[in-house]
Enzyme design. Sequence first.
Site, PDB file in Angstrom:
ATOM      1  N   GLU B 190       0.825  -1.215   0.000  1.00  0.00           N
ATOM      2  CA  GLU B 190       0.000   0.000   0.000  1.00  0.00           C
ATOM      3  C   GLU B 190       0.857   1.263   0.000  1.00  0.00           C
ATOM      4  OE1 GLU B 190      -2.850  -0.921  -0.534  1.00  0.00           O
ATOM      5  OE2 GLU B 190      -3.342  -2.727   0.600  1.00  0.00           O
ATOM      6  N   ASP B 353      -1.984  -0.683  -9.891  1.00  0.00           N
ATOM      7  CA  ASP B 353      -2.291  -2.081  -9.637  1.00  0.00           C
ATOM      8  C   ASP B 353      -2.304  -2.782 -10.990  1.00  0.00           C
ATOM      9  OD1 ASP B 353      -2.574  -2.237  -6.910  1.00  0.00           O
ATOM     10  OD2 ASP B 353      -4.693  -1.684  -6.922  1.00  0.00           O
TER      11      ASP B 353
END
Lengths: 296, 531
Positions: B190, B353
Amino acid sequence: MVDFTKMTVAELRKEAKELGIPGFSVMKKAELVGVLKVAHAERSEDDLKKRTKDEPKTGKVAKDKTAAKPKPVKEKAKATKLKEPAAVDDAAELEQEPVVDAPASVREVTASKYNLVVAPSIPEEHLGLLPESYGQDRLVLVPKDPNWMFLYWELAGESSKKAWATLPDGKLVLRLYVEQEKGAPELTEQEVDAGWKRTYIRTRDGDHSVAAELGLKGPGGVFVSMVRSERIPVPVARIRPGAPKFTVVPLNISLRKLREQGYVSGGSYVDLHGRVIDEDEFARLVKQSVPGSKYR
Amino acid sequence: MPQGYFALVLHAHLPFVKHPEYPDFLEEDWFFEAAVETYLPLLEMFERLEADGIPYGMTMVVTPSLAAMMSDPHHQQRLRRYIEKSLVLLEREKAFVGDDPNFAPVVEFYRDRLSRYLDAFVNRYHFSLIEGLRHFDNLGHLELITCAATHGLLPVLLSQPEAVRAQISVGASEFERHFGRRPRGIWLPECAYTEGIENFLADEDIRFFIVDTHCMQLANPSPVFGNFAPIYTPSGVAAFGRDVESSKQVWSSKEGYPGDVNYREFYRDVGYDRPFEYIRDFVQPTGLRKQTGLKYYRITGDVDLSQKQPYNRQAAMERIDAHAGNFMFNRELQIKHLNGQFGRPPIVVAPYDAELFGHWWFEGTDFIEMFFRKSAYDQDVYECVNLSGYLQKMPLQQVSTPATGSWGDKGYFEVWVNDKNDYAINHLHQCAIQMIDLVDQFPDAQGVQLRALNQCARELLLAQSSDWPFIITTDTMVDYAHRRIREHVLRFLRLADQIRRHQIDEKWLGHLEHRDSPFPDIDYRIYKRMS
């Protein structure tokens, strides 16, 4: 629809032959049932098509892709509620294979059938619930953002027992020690409910770090400490100007080796190829590579 | 010399989901869908770019939990089954749509594509996506980097530094096991960073990581080139900052490309469209419908799902051409401008992502390919680089320390630390404390005891995955996420208790080893107490 599973293999073969299904004579019962189901479905495909057009759309909630969130990838299977199938034994697993025959294009690359890795049958686990307590005195701070710090505690150890024995009528208080960037640390105190265990405390920009302490407060301001947290830095939310300093870290030399040379921390300098150079040479190098910036 | 550099970074990650106790398990589909829609298309793209001699410098994270699934025979066999089942369904679909001019070409397109992927998966990569990735990593344009073992949110685990060390150290050694070399870079899960984490990276000789834009802007002292050059932390490990502009063009709902009306609609799927009897063998064994991955419509516009228009592959590819050209044009402008401002070649770092490309934005991998092709032929302002390649070219950088933060909503840790999921943090810390104590108590375990201690380490790592609190916050597969936290914590505690009492249930241990099986080479001593 005909229930093929109730038919004998001979009956199924007969049916398959009539429908002109290739390879029916070597198929096992499950395979026969599968291909017949398909053949049956294909026969009535015109009917099916007509029906689809009139049927209301099932299941999925309409969600426009154009409203994509910043991290859409984790939205997987949004509208599908988790419902687990019952655990099965090995035999059942094998029966769950798709029972339709693979198309020729597939057969070419998969000579064998689905030889799935079969699990040893895993019995149900009875794990119970997460523990309520770990029998300790603990108080822990976790950063959440520049304005809030998460705090949790457990009072189940010796120190808190002793405190309750010393001050049975004491009130449980939470003390925060907020260290500012300048000046003396600030102490605040608030009464808390022993049953809380988890809460968030407010921090401010400019707070350098926070530590917390739980204890009992008695008459006359007596304070008996039970447990103290570690001191945790508060995330910053403002620009911190400072004189820029440059360095070279050659990728082909390990950090351990560079550290041994007393390097990076500021003890020595290397050029772009990792050769040790003196401070003046390094100053020239920076000037060359970083036009307009002042060395160090 | 180019005027600057562009660095695409794809973060490929899925939590470790393995349920051999069920013949079909919905959450395992996450891996199969991503493999078919993102990983296999990317491998095919690398093949084509290599064949055509296109320099496609880029960085890709393959997280250890994803790599564990890619290399697990359980997932390999089930992935083959998944693709084969799709092809069987497509056979039926072919008959179902007949010669309908709108849908027959789409069915044919899927048949062709999935047959190619199955062939590549079985015959070229021998069931191992790892093998394919390793091949291209060796060729040098693609640089693979690692991640923390189970994508644990490191700043939250830092109250036991040993837990952070273990996440990073297992991440590095798993990378080496899979890809045959030490990783030079790491994706902090993250992008969550707080001061001190760089020292654990330095211990593994990991040379760079990536932080979000604000963590760079608020670094101490303030970086003179902002997000357009890395900084060296005092440990010597470099931090790259994420570029906002290039990111927005791909992510944003308003300015982003993926919302174009010609691109494939994600939510209209054959699994929900077909009559139940017809589709039942291809949905959940419980009878609940699910996505099959066969989607025949385009986004069309802001209309109800039932009003969507048929997908036209050629029209979609025309938009890919335009969007890739636009992206290139904007990078040229951006990099020229930054070069003028700094008098030095900037680097624009664009992390996403990986599953955005292909899985969410179906044509996304085509976009990337087209962007590399155009960048190679139609411009000479910037060069596409992987991050090691850049650091080799530009080893002189400013010394500074990034600010605490993450790339999550609002920039800090709220997504993983809020009143829905914060109950788990105490348990994660307690398990780590017990794990460290176990190493003190059993420093030289052998045999069954060694196996049990290693399994404790796996259970602890699996419990720490940031995916569980994330799923709870985003309110998607909440029950499953709660269940995973609970199961791994309780398995850990029970096993730890058995180890301490010298009463290890060997049969149960065997089941755990089979099911919670990532990281076969783990050594529990990685949790040795730090002085």
